[in-house]
Design a protein around this motif. Structure first.
Motif, PDB file in Angstrom:
ATOM      1  N   LEU A 173      -0.302  12.698   7.166  1.00 32.77           N
ATOM      2  CA  LEU A 173      -0.336  14.149   7.054  1.00 32.77           C
ATOM      3  C   LEU A 173       0.973  14.668   7.633  1.00 32.77           C
ATOM      4  N   GLN A 174       1.839  15.097   6.745  1.00 36.53           N
ATOM      5  CA  GLN A 174       3.113  15.704   7.155  1.00 36.53           C
ATOM      6  C   GLN A 174       2.860  17.174   7.439  1.00 36.53           C
ATOM      7  N   ILE A 175       3.224  17.599   8.639  1.00 40.87           N
ATOM      8  CA  ILE A 175       2.987  18.982   9.042  1.00 40.87           C
ATOM      9  C   ILE A 175       4.336  19.616   9.360  1.00 40.87           C
ATOM     10  N   ASP A 176       4.701  20.612   8.605  1.00 39.77           N
ATOM     11  CA  ASP A 176       5.959  21.335   8.817  1.00 39.77           C
ATOM     12  C   ASP A 176       5.687  22.767   9.235  1.00 39.77           C
ATOM     13  N   SER A 177       6.722  23.417   9.733  1.00 38.52           N
ATOM     14  CA  SER A 177       6.628  24.829  10.139  1.00 38.52           C
ATOM     15  C   SER A 177       5.409  25.061  11.029  1.00 38.52           C
ATOM     16  N   LEU A 178       5.274  24.231  12.036  1.00 42.20           N
ATOM     17  CA  LEU A 178       4.098  24.296  12.899  1.00 42.20           C
ATOM     18  C   LEU A 178       3.982  25.647  13.595  1.00 42.20           C
ATOM     19  N   LYS A 179       2.739  26.089  13.726  1.00 39.26           N
ATOM     20  CA  LYS A 179       2.417  27.353  14.383  1.00 39.26           C
ATOM     21  C   LYS A 179       1.506  27.070  15.573  1.00 39.26           C
ATOM     22  N   PRO A 180       1.493  27.945  16.554  1.00 41.59           N
ATOM     23  CA  PRO A 180       0.592  27.739  17.700  1.00 41.59           C
ATOM     24  C   PRO A 180      -0.863  27.567  17.273  1.00 41.59           C
ATOM     25  N   GLU A 181      -1.257  28.239  16.210  1.00 41.53           N
ATOM     26  CA  GLU A 181      -2.655  28.128  15.761  1.00 41.53           C
ATOM     27  C   GLU A 181      -2.964  26.775  15.116  1.00 41.53           C
ATOM     28  N   ASP A 182      -1.956  25.924  14.945  1.00 43.86           N
ATOM     29  CA  ASP A 182      -2.190  24.565  14.454  1.00 43.86           C
ATOM     30  C   ASP A 182      -2.604  23.623  15.594  1.00 43.86           C
ATOM     31  N   THR A 183      -2.553  24.113  16.800  1.00 46.14           N
ATOM     32  CA  THR A 183      -2.918  23.298  17.958  1.00 46.14           C
ATOM     33  C   THR A 183      -4.360  22.830  17.872  1.00 46.14           C
ATOM     34  N   GLY A 184      -4.570  21.570  18.191  1.00 44.91           N
ATOM     35  CA  GLY A 184      -5.912  21.012  18.196  1.00 44.91           C
ATOM     36  C   GLY A 184      -5.883  19.506  18.131  1.00 44.91           C
ATOM     37  N   VAL A 185      -7.044  18.919  18.147  1.00 47.02           N
ATOM     38  CA  VAL A 185      -7.164  17.483  17.956  1.00 47.02           C
ATOM     39  C   VAL A 185      -7.381  17.243  16.465  1.00 47.02           C
TER      40      VAL A 185
END
Length: 125
Positions: free
Chosen positions: A81-93
């Motif tokens: 899972l490639q995750i780009d342009s990360l945002k604070p709301e992407d925080t989690g397990v």
């Protein structure tokens, strides 16, 4: 028995990128549907992406479309899972799950047969 191990999480600044891995052992992931879920503190687990085992079609939650990319490497028995342009709301397990029937995405969380232990993603400045 199939075992899944997630890796690749970490602490990143907003706008950064991560590549999460879901590596399988004990059996091949071929024809299995693999889903990525995340659970933020105090919230329920939610599905963010999925790749169908039989049709290879992908699914993304609306809030991650254009930023998350799911892919499978059969030779490595791993789904990424490639995750780009990360945002604070992407925080989690972040967890990966496997459905042995290879159903088309999206599927219910309760239809997954195996789960990994998760990898923590923290997005903070």
């Amino acid at each position: 028995q199939l075992q899944l191990v997630e890796s690749g999480g970490g602490l990143v600044h907003p706008g950064g990128s991560l590549r999460l891995s879901c590596r399988a052992s004990g059996a091949t992931l071929e024809y299995h549907t693999i889903g990525w879920y995340r659970q933020a503190p105090g919230k329920e687990r939610e599905g963010v992406s999925c790749i169908g085992g039989n049709d290879g079609r992908t699914y993304y939650k609306d809030s991650v479309k254009g930023r998350f990319t799911i892919s499978a490497d059969s030779g490595k028995n791993t789904v990424f899972l490639q995750i780009d342009s990360l945002k604070p709301e992407d925080t989690g397990v972040y967890y990966c799950g496997a459905d042995v029937r290879g159903a088309s995405c999206p599927i219910s969380e309760y239809d997954y047969d195996y789960w990994g232990q998760g990898t923590q993603v923290t997005v903070s400045s």
